[in-house]
Design a protein around this motif. Sequence first.
Motif, PDB file in Angstrom:
ATOM      1  N   LEU A 149     -84.046  26.611 -32.301  1.00 50.88           N
ATOM      2  CA  LEU A 149     -85.073  25.711 -32.806  1.00 50.88           C
ATOM      3  C   LEU A 149     -86.335  25.762 -31.954  1.00 50.88           C
ATOM      4  N   PHE A 150     -86.151  25.839 -30.624  1.00 47.90           N
ATOM      5  CA  PHE A 150     -87.331  25.918 -29.764  1.00 47.90           C
ATOM      6  C   PHE A 150     -88.104  27.206 -30.029  1.00 47.90           C
ATOM      7  N   LEU A 151     -87.391  28.323 -30.135  1.00 45.75           N
ATOM      8  CA  LEU A 151     -88.055  29.595 -30.395  1.00 45.75           C
ATOM      9  C   LEU A 151     -88.805  29.557 -31.726  1.00 45.75           C
ATOM     10  N   LEU A 152     -88.238  28.905 -32.714  1.00 47.57           N
ATOM     11  CA  LEU A 152     -88.893  28.805 -34.014  1.00 47.57           C
ATOM     12  C   LEU A 152     -90.163  27.951 -33.916  1.00 47.57           C
ATOM     13  N   ALA A 153     -90.068  26.829 -33.211  1.00 51.39           N
ATOM     14  CA  ALA A 153     -91.251  25.982 -33.022  1.00 51.39           C
ATOM     15  C   ALA A 153     -92.325  26.719 -32.223  1.00 51.39           C
ATOM     16  N   TYR A 154     -91.890  27.366 -31.155  1.00 54.54           N
ATOM     17  CA  TYR A 154     -92.806  28.125 -30.302  1.00 54.54           C
ATOM     18  C   TYR A 154     -93.501  29.233 -31.090  1.00 54.54           C
ATOM     19  N   ILE A 178     -97.538  28.519 -30.703  1.00 52.75           N
ATOM     20  CA  ILE A 178     -98.185  29.407 -29.733  1.00 52.75           C
ATOM     21  C   ILE A 178     -99.034  30.463 -30.443  1.00 52.75           C
ATOM     22  N   ASP A 179     -98.684  30.778 -31.686  1.00 52.82           N
ATOM     23  CA  ASP A 179     -99.515  31.678 -32.483  1.00 52.82           C
ATOM     24  C   ASP A 179    -100.895  31.058 -32.680  1.00 52.82           C
ATOM     25  N   GLY A 180    -100.916  29.756 -32.975  1.00 46.29           N
ATOM     26  CA  GLY A 180    -102.194  29.074 -33.139  1.00 46.29           C
ATOM     27  C   GLY A 180    -103.013  29.068 -31.859  1.00 46.29           C
ATOM     28  N   VAL A 181    -102.343  28.826 -30.734  1.00 51.00           N
ATOM     29  CA  VAL A 181    -103.032  28.818 -29.439  1.00 51.00           C
ATOM     30  C   VAL A 181    -103.636  30.190 -29.151  1.00 51.00           C
ATOM     31  N   ASP A 182    -102.832  31.240 -29.276  1.00 52.04           N
ATOM     32  CA  ASP A 182    -103.304  32.595 -28.980  1.00 52.04           C
ATOM     33  C   ASP A 182    -104.455  33.005 -29.897  1.00 52.04           C
ATOM     34  N   THR A 183    -104.371  32.612 -31.167  1.00 49.14           N
ATOM     35  CA  THR A 183    -105.403  32.998 -32.118  1.00 49.14           C
ATOM     36  C   THR A 183    -106.740  32.358 -31.782  1.00 49.14           C
ATOM     37  N   ILE A 184    -106.735  31.097 -31.431  1.00 49.43           N
ATOM     38  CA  ILE A 184    -107.980  30.410 -31.074  1.00 49.43           C
ATOM     39  C   ILE A 184    -108.603  31.041 -29.840  1.00 49.43           C
ATOM     40  N   ILE A 185    -107.771  31.404 -28.850  1.00 49.44           N
ATOM     41  CA  ILE A 185    -108.282  32.043 -27.644  1.00 49.44           C
ATOM     42  C   ILE A 185    -108.921  33.385 -27.976  1.00 49.44           C
ATOM     43  N   LYS A 186    -108.244  34.184 -28.824  1.00 47.71           N
ATOM     44  CA  LYS A 186    -108.721  35.535 -29.125  1.00 47.71           C
ATOM     45  C   LYS A 186    -109.948  35.548 -30.029  1.00 47.71           C
ATOM     46  N   THR A 211    -108.792  21.748 -22.113  1.00 52.60           N
ATOM     47  CA  THR A 211    -107.905  20.688 -21.634  1.00 52.60           C
ATOM     48  C   THR A 211    -106.433  20.988 -21.859  1.00 52.60           C
ATOM     49  N   SER A 212    -106.125  21.897 -22.779  1.00 54.98           N
ATOM     50  CA  SER A 212    -104.717  22.041 -23.166  1.00 54.98           C
ATOM     51  C   SER A 212    -104.174  23.458 -23.226  1.00 54.98           C
ATOM     52  N   GLN A 213    -105.032  24.495 -23.210  1.00 56.56           N
ATOM     53  CA  GLN A 213    -104.489  25.838 -23.426  1.00 56.56           C
ATOM     54  C   GLN A 213    -103.550  26.261 -22.298  1.00 56.56           C
ATOM     55  N   GLY A 214    -103.884  25.953 -21.052  1.00 56.30           N
ATOM     56  CA  GLY A 214    -103.003  26.310 -19.946  1.00 56.30           C
ATOM     57  C   GLY A 214    -101.751  25.468 -19.909  1.00 56.30           C
ATOM     58  N   GLY A 215    -101.912  24.171 -20.167  1.00 58.54           N
ATOM     59  CA  GLY A 215    -100.778  23.270 -20.096  1.00 58.54           C
ATOM     60  C   GLY A 215     -99.702  23.578 -21.118  1.00 58.54           C
ATOM     61  N   ILE A 216    -100.097  23.818 -22.363  1.00 58.59           N
ATOM     62  CA  ILE A 216     -99.105  24.062 -23.413  1.00 58.59           C
ATOM     63  C   ILE A 216     -98.392  25.391 -23.187  1.00 58.59           C
ATOM     64  N   GLN A 217     -99.093  26.400 -22.656  1.00 58.02           N
ATOM     65  CA  GLN A 217     -98.442  27.681 -22.379  1.00 58.02           C
ATOM     66  C   GLN A 217     -97.517  27.593 -21.169  1.00 58.02           C
ATOM     67  N   ALA A 218     -97.976  26.922 -20.112  1.00 55.22           N
ATOM     68  CA  ALA A 218     -97.173  26.820 -18.893  1.00 55.22           C
ATOM     69  C   ALA A 218     -95.893  26.031 -19.136  1.00 55.22           C
ATOM     70  N   LEU A 219     -95.998  24.903 -19.837  1.00 54.67           N
ATOM     71  CA  LEU A 219     -94.820  24.070 -20.063  1.00 54.67           C
ATOM     72  C   LEU A 219     -93.872  24.685 -21.086  1.00 54.67           C
ATOM     73  N   PHE A 258     -90.507  36.461 -29.548  1.00 52.24           N
ATOM     74  CA  PHE A 258     -91.010  35.498 -30.521  1.00 52.24           C
ATOM     75  C   PHE A 258     -92.494  35.246 -30.319  1.00 52.24           C
ATOM     76  N   GLY A 259     -92.914  35.168 -29.056  1.00 51.68           N
ATOM     77  CA  GLY A 259     -94.329  34.956 -28.775  1.00 51.68           C
ATOM     78  C   GLY A 259     -95.186  36.112 -29.257  1.00 51.68           C
ATOM     79  N   LYS A 260     -94.700  37.347 -29.055  1.00 47.15           N
ATOM     80  CA  LYS A 260     -95.482  38.514 -29.468  1.00 47.15           C
ATOM     81  C   LYS A 260     -95.536  38.645 -30.985  1.00 47.15           C
ATOM     82  N   PHE A 261     -94.400  38.404 -31.672  1.00 45.40           N
ATOM     83  CA  PHE A 261     -94.426  38.449 -33.126  1.00 45.40           C
ATOM     84  C   PHE A 261     -95.332  37.351 -33.689  1.00 45.40           C
ATOM     85  N   ALA A 262     -95.315  36.185 -33.033  1.00 41.77           N
ATOM     86  CA  ALA A 262     -96.140  35.081 -33.503  1.00 41.77           C
ATOM     87  C   ALA A 262     -97.615  35.437 -33.475  1.00 41.77           C
TER      88      ALA A 262
END
Length: 417
Positions: free
Chosen positions: A239-244, A248-256, A335-343, A367-371
Amino acid sequence: MLKLSKLEQSWAFYDWGNSAYSMTITSTILPLYFKAVFINGGGEASLSTAYWGYANSLSTLILAIFAPILGSIADYKGYKKKFFTLFFGMGVLFTALMAFIPDAYWPVLLIFYILNAIGFAGSLIFYDAFLIDITSEERMDRVSSAGYALGYIGSTIPFIFCMAIVILAQFDIIPLSVGNASRLSFILTAIWWGAFTIPLLRHVKQIHGIEVEPEPIRKSFRRLVNTVQNIHHHKALFLFLLAYFFYIDGVDTIIKMATSYGADLGISSTSLLVILLATQFIAFPFALIYGWLAEKFPGKTMLYVGIGIYTFICIYAYFLNSTLDFWILALLVGTSQGGIQALSRSYFGKLVPKEKANEFFGFYNIFGKFAAIMGPFLVAIVTQLTGKTNNGVFSIIILFIIGGIVLFKVPQPILNE
């Protein structure tokens, strides 16, 4: 330094070094340089954003296809560092080589970017997995957050030099064209990234793993099948991998895609560089704050804080129409990109069973790379179909909503005694 041991510092310094790549190549100077080269060649700005999204999706897809077996082989003691070194070296090499591509060859520039992006992301698979080798479960939140925080500060030093060179070239203060100044920044980034990887190469070693045995590739495939079966037997992990996978796809996309989005809104290159530099300084203390708050509140609570902020960012981005709006957006991201990835990294590190940590951590990265394929492609296709970048950015909100819903069912990890 941030109350880290020498071993923890050696590991965290890779964040300090490789974040220069994230800042200069992924987020700022290269996207702007590519857009300028593409437009000068007769292309449209929105189409360059689409091509940039496709390139990011392709690099991630290639890595994700090969990552499962590589992660399984890296479970053998001593192999993790070999794979890390291979991908790290590939990333540094092709980052530097981009400086020697003529302006007219923008497709070659994209190819070299895809190659160094594979090297960068591939090295992170094994870097993240080293977290279980260099610290205890009780310190994972602190160490993981410190790594991201150091990355934000470490990235600003070479970035300031690179940004100064580009700005001075724009105003004809130095005898370089903006294009040549951008190319010089690629070389400086590669040097910085390589130099600060040395502590990890010297001091960090793989502790957890299995003994080397005959026919490692065939047996790694067999273990990979067993790992898939084990994931289904561990509901919390799945379940965690599915949520992640979604949030995390959304986080990575906004950064890129942030810089390309800002450029499409008509914000000048200089303003974009200054805004994104300020974001790094905001991100440094907030990454540490997330780590500190994770010791006071459940880790899942802090992940929801990050998801909530990113959901608001997607909504706000839809109505962006000025440089001030982009300032506000960028600071919210900081405010949140580092925190959400680190945790996320430390949450999973504490959730996995210790005896199978390497196998499951491999799947975390897979899962992170496919996302990271879906988000840039979603932005690219929506932007191309509608002709408006803000529609593409707004479409990312669905990833955070789905991720948050699935995360609700994931239990808080219990630390091993």
